[in-house]
Scaffold this active site. Structure first.
Site, short mmCIF file in Angstrom:
data_model
loop_
_atom_site.label_atom_id
_atom_site.label_comp_id
_atom_site.label_asym_id
_atom_site.label_seq_id
_atom_site.Cartn_x
_atom_site.Cartn_y
_atom_site.Cartn_z
N PHE A 163 14.97 -47.61 -28.67
CA PHE A 163 14.21 -47.79 -27.42
C PHE A 163 14.13 -46.45 -26.70
O PHE A 163 15.16 -45.89 -26.33
CB PHE A 163 14.86 -48.83 -26.50
CG PHE A 163 14.03 -49.06 -25.26
CD1 PHE A 163 12.96 -49.93 -25.27
CD2 PHE A 163 14.30 -48.36 -24.09
CE1 PHE A 163 12.15 -50.10 -24.14
CE2 PHE A 163 13.51 -48.53 -22.95
CZ PHE A 163 12.44 -49.41 -22.99
N ASP A 248 18.24 -38.80 -27.12
CA ASP A 248 17.90 -39.59 -25.93
C ASP A 248 19.20 -40.12 -25.34
O ASP A 248 19.77 -41.09 -25.84
CB ASP A 248 16.96 -40.73 -26.33
CG ASP A 248 16.56 -41.61 -25.15
OD1 ASP A 248 17.22 -41.52 -24.09
OD2 ASP A 248 15.60 -42.38 -25.29
N LYS A 277 18.54 -42.59 -16.24
CA LYS A 277 19.28 -43.69 -15.60
C LYS A 277 20.38 -43.30 -14.58
O LYS A 277 20.14 -43.37 -13.39
CB LYS A 277 19.84 -44.62 -16.67
CG LYS A 277 18.70 -45.39 -17.37
CD LYS A 277 19.20 -46.58 -18.13
CE LYS A 277 18.09 -47.54 -18.50
NZ LYS A 277 17.32 -47.21 -19.70
C1 LIG Z 1 15.98 -47.01 -20.16
C2 LIG Z 1 15.75 -46.11 -21.30
C3 LIG Z 1 14.58 -45.36 -21.42
C4 LIG Z 1 13.42 -45.50 -20.47
O1 LIG Z 1 13.77 -45.14 -19.17
P1 LIG Z 1 12.83 -45.61 -17.94
O2 LIG Z 1 13.42 -44.89 -16.76
O3 LIG Z 1 12.93 -47.09 -17.87
O4 LIG Z 1 11.47 -45.15 -18.24
C5 LIG Z 1 14.48 -44.47 -22.48
N1 LIG Z 1 15.47 -44.34 -23.37
C6 LIG Z 1 16.61 -45.05 -23.29
C7 LIG Z 1 17.68 -44.84 -24.30
C8 LIG Z 1 16.79 -45.96 -22.26
O5 LIG Z 1 17.91 -46.68 -22.18
#
Ligand SMILES: *Cc1c(COP(=O)(O)O)cnc(C)c1O
Length: 423
Positions: A163, A248, A277
């Site tokens: 994700f 990420d 986050k």
């Molecule tokens: C939440 C998340 C995203 C996306 O972040 P948003 O601020 O919701 O756009 C991307 N990568 C990972 C691993 C995430 O947990």
């Protein structure tokens, strides 16, 4: 009208009450929600009106222990006084300037992120407002990488279960068909390979690959850590062919796992890391960090940009959050309370597997009742999340105490039973 749009003190009190709160029960607010908000999130679980530390209260006055922290966002809990004070002071001093200008908090935060992630000389930061935007920037970075050959590369490797966000580029990196299919065609070139399989990675990574995107622990997929040695193998394979290794750490970064980066223990230097986050302690901000001068110069002047990214208030919020995490030994707390939760969960009846690090925890149940556990948890005063039919995720504030964790552990057997009874 004057330029400060001054209200009289009496008007200001009424106006503030109407802007900030309003009065209504949870069901009244939800009726208004469903006739005014787009339905993409379904029906919200509760209408929350106030928070303090790890606790939140809903519109009907019910109290909850927040074990989700706004999905790994509220690192210092709710309404942290220090972060609130810094945000207010910054907003009252200088709120927004655009990237035609810079401001001290933006520069100080970039320096701080480079310092805490052990970045070598020549490393750089690009600020965004969210995780998906940080990954969009990383996607564009990857498109500029030729591995030193000068020949354009468009192939990007990501993992099954990944994700990376919901905007078109990040969505191309995200694996889940239900998120992707309605919006095709997505930017081309992304190949998803089996999770955690070094042989599959070996087969996929060659001179045509621009970048490999990895989450050290897949959060949305149910808190799945990459197997030991995988990140190191990925580093070696990508370095050999001039592909970028992009981590990420939007969910895992900034203290979530008891370390600044979840990838720290692997002892490798990636080419880029994305953050969001927890970075702003609840204030929206994201970042792309590029390591070393070569990767940091892939995006030339004019090739990327943002209006809000790196805004003075957002960067002040992040500086305050990082300062509090450091000065109050919050990383050690996240490690200790996380360890306590995991070892206690592992011996609870009905729990079949516990995963994660620090205060990013996933655990599996012996039946497909996770969504019902979320509901029963709310009824019992606990906020948790179900990323899968039999998986529960916890990502509480990093300041959660052992005593607070114990209230959940004590309540869990009854919550699980209530969920099973409700099926
Ligand atoms: C939440 C998340 C995203 C996306 O972040 P948003 O601020 O919701 O756009 C991307 N990568 C990972 C691993 C995430 O947990």
């Amino acid at each position: 009208m004057n330029e400060t749009v001054d209200l009289s003190p009496a008007d200001e009190k009424d106006a503030k009450a109407s802007v900030m709160t309003g009065i209504g029960s949870g069901s009244e607010w939800l009726a208004r929600y469903s006739s005014s908000l787009m339905g993409v999130f379904g029906t919200p679980q509760r209408v929350l009106v106030r928070g303090a530390g790890c606790l939140v209260w809903d519109a009907d006055g019910k109290e909850y222990l927040d074990l989700l922290g706004g999905i790994a966002v509220n690192a210092l809990g709710h309404a942290n006084p220090f972060v609130t004070s810094v945000i207010s002071s910054q907003l009252a001093t200088l709120g927004h300037v655009s990237n035609f200008f810079t401001s001290p908090t933006q520069i100080a935060l970039a320096e701080k992120l480079l310092a805490i992630t052990d970045a070598p000389a020549g490393s750089k930061v690009f600020f965004t407002n969210s995780g998906t935007e940080a990954n969009e920037a990383a996607f564009k970075l990857a498109r500029r990488n030729t591995g030193g050959s000068g020949a354009k590369r468009t192939k990007i490797i990501a993992l099954e279960g990944a994700f990376h966000g919901r905007t078109m580029g990040a969505l191309a990196l995200t694996a889940k068909e239900a998120y992707r299919t309605p919006f095709e065609p997505l930017p081309a070139g992304v190949v998803h390979i089996p999770f955690g399989d070094v042989e599959a990675l070996k087969d996929a990574v060659d001179e045509t690959v621009a970048a490999v995107f990895l989450e050290p622990i897949q959060g949305e997929a149910g808190v799945r850590p990459l197997p030991p040695g995988y990140l190191r193998a990925a580093r070696e394979l990508t370095a050999r062919v001039g592909a970028l290794l992009i981590l990420d750490e939007v969910q895992t970064g900034m203290g979530r796992t008891g370390k600044w980066l979840a990838s720290e223990d692997a002892g490798i230097m990636p080419d880029a890391v994305t953050l969001a986050k927890g970075l702003g302690g609840g204030f929206p901000i994201g970042a792309l960090i590029t390591y070393g001068p070569e990767t940091s110069s892939l995006l030339a002047a004019g090739q990327h940009g943002t209006t809000f990214g790196g805004n003075p208030v957002a960067t002040a919020a992040a500086l305050a959050t990082l300062h509090a995490i450091e000065s109050q030994h919050v990383l050690a707390n996240a490690s200790a309370v996380g360890e306590h939760l995991r070892s206690a969960l592992a011996v609870l009846p009905g729990v079949t597997e516990v995963r994660g690090e620090g205060l990013l925890i996933g655990f599996d149940l012996d039946a497909d009742v996770a969504p019902a556990v979320v509901q029963a948890g709310l009824d019992a005063g606990f906020i948790v999340n179900s990323p899968g039919p039999r998986t529960i995720r916890l990502a509480p504030p990093l300041v959660l105490t052992t005593a607070q964790a114990d209230t959940f552990l004590d309540a869990f057997p009854a919550i699980l039973q209530a969920a099973k009874d409700a099926q």
